[in-house]
Each structure stands twice: as C-alpha cells, then as structure tokens.
Design a protein around this motif. Structure first.
Motif, mmCIF file in Angstrom:
data_model
loop_
_atom_site.group_PDB
_atom_site.id
_atom_site.type_symbol
_atom_site.label_atom_id
_atom_site.label_comp_id
_atom_site.label_asym_id
_atom_site.label_seq_id
_atom_site.Cartn_x
_atom_site.Cartn_y
_atom_site.Cartn_z
ATOM 1 N N ILE A 73 0.699 -1.117 -0.002
ATOM 2 C CA ILE A 73 -0.074 0.243 -0.126
ATOM 3 C C ILE A 73 0.757 1.265 -0.081
ATOM 4 O O ILE A 73 0.797 2.179 -0.913
ATOM 5 C CB ILE A 73 -0.965 -0.010 1.236
ATOM 6 C CG1 ILE A 73 -1.927 -1.160 1.098
ATOM 7 C CG2 ILE A 73 -1.597 1.353 1.423
ATOM 8 C CD1 ILE A 73 -2.844 -1.050 -0.051
ATOM 9 N N GLU A 74 2.048 1.206 0.785
ATOM 10 C CA GLU A 74 2.765 2.492 0.817
ATOM 11 C C GLU A 74 3.481 2.544 -0.364
ATOM 12 O O GLU A 74 3.713 3.583 -0.930
ATOM 13 C CB GLU A 74 3.855 2.119 2.005
ATOM 14 C CG GLU A 74 4.983 3.271 2.406
ATOM 15 C CD GLU A 74 4.144 4.619 2.390
ATOM 16 O OE1 GLU A 74 4.692 5.849 2.018
ATOM 17 O OE2 GLU A 74 3.031 4.545 3.252
ATOM 18 N N ARG A 77 1.034 4.246 -2.872
ATOM 19 C CA ARG A 77 0.913 5.771 -2.266
ATOM 20 C C ARG A 77 1.915 6.330 -2.959
ATOM 21 O O ARG A 77 1.801 7.698 -3.433
ATOM 22 C CB ARG A 77 0.660 5.805 -0.849
ATOM 23 C CG ARG A 77 -0.532 5.530 -0.588
ATOM 24 C CD ARG A 77 -0.787 5.993 0.995
ATOM 25 N NE ARG A 77 -2.022 5.613 1.503
ATOM 26 C CZ ARG A 77 -1.944 4.551 2.668
ATOM 27 N NH1 ARG A 77 -0.768 4.387 3.077
ATOM 28 N NH2 ARG A 77 -3.084 4.031 3.167
ATOM 29 N N GLU A 78 3.159 6.029 -2.789
ATOM 30 C CA GLU A 78 4.325 6.734 -3.081
ATOM 31 C C GLU A 78 4.341 7.064 -4.681
ATOM 32 O O GLU A 78 5.096 8.035 -5.194
ATOM 33 C CB GLU A 78 5.649 6.175 -2.923
ATOM 34 C CG GLU A 78 6.094 5.740 -1.700
ATOM 35 C CD GLU A 78 7.298 4.797 -1.107
ATOM 36 O OE1 GLU A 78 7.846 4.553 -2.209
ATOM 37 O OE2 GLU A 78 7.566 4.938 0.065
ATOM 38 N N ASN A 80 1.535 7.364 -6.477
ATOM 39 C CA ASN A 80 0.116 7.953 -6.662
ATOM 40 C C ASN A 80 -0.795 6.759 -7.757
ATOM 41 O O ASN A 80 -1.325 6.998 -8.540
ATOM 42 C CB ASN A 80 0.012 9.225 -7.536
ATOM 43 C CG ASN A 80 0.654 10.070 -6.594
ATOM 44 O OD1 ASN A 80 0.234 10.212 -5.576
ATOM 45 N ND2 ASN A 80 1.429 11.145 -7.227
#
Length: 147
Positions: A73-74, A77-78, A80
């Motif tokens: 998930i991270e 997110r990084e 987008n």
C-alpha cells in the motif's frame, strides 16, 4: 499509462504488479499459492500481462492480498497508484501485443518434432539394417554375400 491488459494477449513489457512484488518482497510462489495458479503462469502474467482465466476471481484475490500488505500500500501511495492499477502495463515502450495462436503453437511444436524425430528415425533405420546384417552373419552367410 496503458489501458488494462487483455487476458489473451502477450506484451513485451511487465505489469506494475511485477515491480511491486519485487520491491515489497512478495514472491511469485506466494501469489501462486493464494490463487491456486501455477508459478510459471504467475511469471507469464507478471512479465507479459497474460492474466490467468481461472480462478474467475483471480484479480480480486491478488488485489485483496496487495490491499492487506502495508508495504505494498505504501509502495502504491508513493507512486500515486491505486490497487486496481497493478494490472496496467509498466512501461510506455510496450510493443504491440502478440496474440496466442494455436496454429502457430502447433507449427512450432511440429517443427521441433521434425528436428528431433527425423534424425532419430534415420538412426533407427541404420540400426535395423545393421541388425539384419548381423543376423545373416550369425546364420552362416558371409558378409561378402550380403553386399
């Protein structure tokens, strides 16, 4: 970024999921285990975007696994990206798709058979002729009489 891939085509670019798995240490074996798909099929999916047709909920199973992995998930997110974006082709340099064609696969298989079987049949023919000569010699005929 490209459109989602079609499951009957092969691309010369990996899907985003491949980099995610590499960076987040999610193994192909793990994906194979949770989906019930063979590891080689997972490899083809990651490297060429050919999504397995079975199980029918294959993509949902993988997306749920990614959604429950904090590192994944991270990673998304990084960049987008959403979980659903893992199926997109990874590179803009994607070449046109190659569609699996059963006739082409059969031709390739037949070609390999001819490379292997023709010399094998020739060798067997020579061995049978040699055996026939040996049997005649055992019966008392001379080798000169056979030629």
């Amino acid at each position: 970024m490209e459109e989602p891939i079609n499951d009957n085509q092969l691309f010369d670019a990996p899907i985003i999921l491949k980099n995610l798995c590499t960076d987040c240490e999610i193994s192909q074996t793990h994906i194979a285990r949770i989906t019930g798909v063979s590891r080689p099929a997972i490899n083809v999916m990651l490297n060429h975007g050919c999504i397995p047709k079975k199980p029918v909920d294959f993509q949902k199973i993988v997306e749920d696994e990614i959604g429950n992995n904090s590192a994944a998930i991270e990673w998304l997110r990084e960049r987008n990206l959403a979980v659903a974006d893992i199926w997109m082709l990874n590179e803009d340099e994607t070449k046109p798709p190659t569609v699996f064609d059963d006739a082409a696969l059969r031709f390739a298989a037949d070609w390999w058979k001819s490379i292997i079987y023709v010399p094998l049949l020739l060798l067997m023919t020579i061995q049978v002729q040699h055996l026939a000569v040996c049997l005649k010699v055992d019966k008392g005929e001379s080798y000169a009489e056979q030629s």
